[in-house]
Design an enzyme around this catalytic site. Structure first.
Site, short mmCIF file in Angstrom:
data_model
loop_
_atom_site.label_atom_id
_atom_site.label_comp_id
_atom_site.label_asym_id
_atom_site.label_seq_id
_atom_site.Cartn_x
_atom_site.Cartn_y
_atom_site.Cartn_z
N ARG A 171 0.83 -1.21 0.00
CA ARG A 171 0.00 0.00 0.00
C ARG A 171 0.87 1.27 0.00
NH1 ARG A 171 -5.29 -0.95 1.72
NH2 ARG A 171 -5.49 1.05 2.77
N TRP A 218 1.46 6.17 5.64
CA TRP A 218 1.74 6.90 4.40
C TRP A 218 1.40 8.34 4.73
CZ3 TRP A 218 -1.03 9.62 0.53
CH2 TRP A 218 -0.40 9.71 -0.72
N LYS A 255 2.18 3.25 -16.95
CA LYS A 255 3.03 2.16 -16.47
C LYS A 255 4.48 2.62 -16.44
CE LYS A 255 0.85 -0.12 -14.85
NZ LYS A 255 -0.44 0.49 -14.88
C1 AGP Z 1 -2.20 2.10 -11.94
O1 AGP Z 1 -1.06 1.28 -12.18
C2 AGP Z 1 -2.17 2.73 -10.57
N1 AGP Z 1 -1.99 1.76 -9.56
C3 AGP Z 1 -3.35 3.65 -10.35
O2 AGP Z 1 -3.46 4.54 -11.44
C4 AGP Z 1 -4.71 2.95 -10.17
O3 AGP Z 1 -5.15 2.41 -11.40
C5 AGP Z 1 -5.72 4.01 -9.71
O4 AGP Z 1 -5.28 4.53 -8.47
C6 AGP Z 1 -7.14 3.46 -9.54
O5 AGP Z 1 -7.14 2.50 -8.52
P1 AGP Z 1 -8.46 1.56 -8.38
O6 AGP Z 1 -8.57 0.80 -9.67
O7 AGP Z 1 -8.18 0.67 -7.20
O8 AGP Z 1 -9.63 2.47 -8.17
#
Ligand code: AGP
Length: 614
Positions: free
Chosen positions: A27, A76, A491
């Site tokens: 996380r 965090w 990515k």
């Molecule tokens: C993508 O690689 C990231 N981890 C991030 O953009 C993610 O897709 C975005 O925070 C949405 O998260 P969710 O699909 O859990 O809502």
């Protein structure tokens, strides 16, 4: 995002808390801490900055701390810098702290509350909103001489913001208390132990029986028993759910990183989705309330999400408007939640979210419901807030996705969207039976085609070494290829820290091409045959200004190979499904680029797997 854990049972708590916190590392965090206690002794707290290993080393794997009840936290930072002082658990103070707690979320009115508490004699040692929350519980607990649940309820009435909080009260040594509003919190039980955590993966190895605490609800955890309460302090019951994820599916299985494992899981995830949602008579992806008459009357679709989930929505927009006569809007959740807009009642609001806990997406869903719009959630975590609050749910069956950079969940979102749109188009008569079954057949080819791309990983390892020193990259494409570029660019930037932008190829000349200089990397995605020449000419314009060109394409004989420096050839498939194939080389290129730069692929700096605060 912060992670919280809690345990009370018949084993030493500290080693269990550390084990659970380790499962929450993905996380994202900058400090960690645990608090444990035995019934006769005061709470013992240990906190460190940096990685969880520092806390484990400091406590000899938890063995140095005695007690069968405890709470833990990975922080965090939102309020206050990463430091031991600001790390959780936080205490209410005094000779023996009445209340000790950990929290995930943001207390929006913490300054006002801090002043109130200061006026009532409280002193503060940290910069955090959490310390204010814990002291407010203590304030009510002492002032009204009420029990923990009543003190928590009074606090919830007073506090504005998001929280998942775990508390220990000095007067109740073997109990853990929990409460939440908007931030995720799951409670698990075994015969003689009770657990709580920010998400299932933290305690999946301990139990498969879970309770998802609702907003403004509280819980009392005893050894093997949990009681739930509403804001009035009345006992309530919450349905127990079981999770069928394999416990070891949240393990690496020999891969160096979760991201690489999850990239390679994509063929099986797609097979699992197709097996689950395609039956003999065709696609069966919606529950029976989303029936034919609804889809026949449908006049508009609004898709809302964040990050990669939003990119899946952009791909779905191109696909939906190619095969149906339904107009589609795709909105960023963080924008949608604050904009005023008109939506007809024959509208379907689709929220896409891997975690089902993204704060902006959850807020957007609630806004859509307040507008009286029918809502459908495409989520990966059953029982998540978004899954619980949407009118309809499609689960993406990707299993736990640990790497912060999503791959298999994004691919599963695409499959869910393809199936939904094909079924909708067939119901509305935009697709006849022949095209319907032909498209289903083409979907079934995807897993093997992705496997063929995955079999050639050496190509991406070599390419990554060429480009890993670059500072800027551009991903360009048109139509569905642009949607693919959005995901490829994210990515790359999120795990390699190379500045990267996705651009509609035709838009480059309107300013951005001024950034192209000698050695700039331009990745062109060219899979739409009817506009391939246009994108290729945009790439040539970049090359003439010094760019190095990489092309991802399934097309033959378009003169691409003679133009680009590196061509990545992928198998062909119906252009509507091309995102599922073309994204895989971009995932691998990003992975190996991050690796060649020596970065923490699974836990990139500043990022969290689920952004549960806005
Ligand atoms: C993508 O690689 C990231 N981890 C991030 O953009 C993610 O897709 C975005 O925070 C949405 O998260 P969710 O699909 O859990 O809502």
């Amino acid at each position: 995002m912060c992670g919280i854990v809690g345990f009370t049972g018949r084993e030493q708590a500290a080693p269990i808390l550390l084990e659970c916190l380790k499962k929450l590392e993905y996380r994202g965090y900058d400090s960690a801490g645990i608090a444990v206690r035995d019934s006769s002794l005061p709470v013992v707290i240990e906190k460190t900055t940096g990685k969880l290993k520092a806390l484990s080393d400091r406590t000899h794997g938890g063995k140095a701390l005695k007690g069968m009840s405890g709470i833990g936290h990975t922080r965090w930072a939102t309020h206050g810098a990463p430091s031991v002082q600001n790390a959780h658990p936080h205490v209410s103070g005094g000779v023996r702290s009445t209340v000790t707690g950990v929290h995930n979320g943001i207390i929006e009115n913490y300054a006002e509350l801090k002043q109130k508490l200061t006026d009532n004699g409280y002193e503060f040692y940290s910069e955090t909103d959490t310390e204010v929350l814990i002291k407010l519980v203590d304030y009510y607990y002492r002032k009204y001489r009420i029990g923990p649940i009543d003190a928590i309820n009074r606090t919830m009435v007073r506090v504005k913001g998001s929280y998942a909080v775990a508390l220990m009260f000095d007067d109740y040594p073997e109990e853990i208390y929990a409460a939440r509003n908007d931030s995720p919190l799951v409670i698990g039980t075994t015969q003689d132990s009770s657990f709580l955590a920010s998400d299932v993966s933290a305690i999946l190895s301990r139990t498969r029986s879970f309770y998802y605490l609702g907003n403004l609800q509280a819980a009392r955890l005893k050894k093997g028993k949990v009681e739930f309460f509403n804001l009035n302090g009345d006992r309530i019951s919450i349905r127990k759910k079981t999770v069928d994820w394999e416990t070891d599916s949240a393990e690496k299985h020999g891969y160096e990183h979760f991201m690489l494992k999850e990239i390679h899981e994509q063929p099986d995830v797609i097979r699992r989705m197709l097996d689950r949602y395609i039956e003999d008579e065709g696609i069966c992806i919606c529950d029976d309330q989303l029936d034919e008459s609804f889809f026949q009357d449908l006049k508009q679709i609004i898709i809302v999400a964040c990050g990669s989930a939003w990119h899946a929505g952009v791909a779905a927009q191109y696909m939906t408007e190619a095969v149906t006569d339904v107009p589609v809007r795709v909105e960023l959740a963080s924008e949608f939640r604050y904009r005023s807009m008109y939506a007809c009642k024959e509208c379907l609001f689709i929220v896409i979210s891997q975690s089902g806990e993204t704060a902006d997406s959850l807020a957007a869903l609630r806004k859509a419901k307040s507008l009286g719009i029918r809502t459908l959630a495409i989520v990966n975590v059953n029982g998540s807030s978004i899954a619980n609050e949407a009118d309809h749910v499609i689960l993406t069956l990707a299993g736990p996705e640990i790497s912060v950079a999503t791959t298999k969940a994004y691919s599963a979102q695409l499959i869910a969207l393809y199936l939904l749109v094909i079924q909708m188009a067939f119901i509305r008569g935009n697709l006849d039976a022949v095209m319907y079954s032909q498209m289903i057949g083409e979907l079934k080819e995807l897993p093997d085609k992705i496997s063929s791309i995955l079999s050639d990983k050496e190509k991406y390892q070599r390419l990554a070494t060429v480009f890993s020193s670059r500072q800027d990259m551009f991903f360009i494409g048109r139509n569905m290829d642009y949607a693919i570029c959005l995901e490829g660019s994210l990515k790359m930037k999120e795990i390699s820290y190379i500045h990267s932008e996705a651009y509609a190829a035709g838009e480059l000349k309107h300013g951005t091409i001024s950034l192209i200089e000698d050695g700039t990397v331009v990745v062109g995605v060219i899979t739409c045959p009817h506009i391939a020449d246009k994108t290729l000419s945009n790439m040539i314009e970049c090359k003439s200004r010094g760019a190095r060109l990489i092309t991802v394409t399934d097309l033959e004989d378009k003169g691409i190979e003679s133009v680009c420096d590196y061509m990545i050839k992928i198998p062909s498939v119906n252009g509507l499904f091309m995102a599922s194939l073309a994204v895989v080389p971009l995932q691998l290129l990003s992975y190996y680029t991050s690796l060649s730069r020596g970065l923490d692929v699974d836990k990139p700096r500043n990022l969290a797997k689920s952004v549960t605060v806005e």
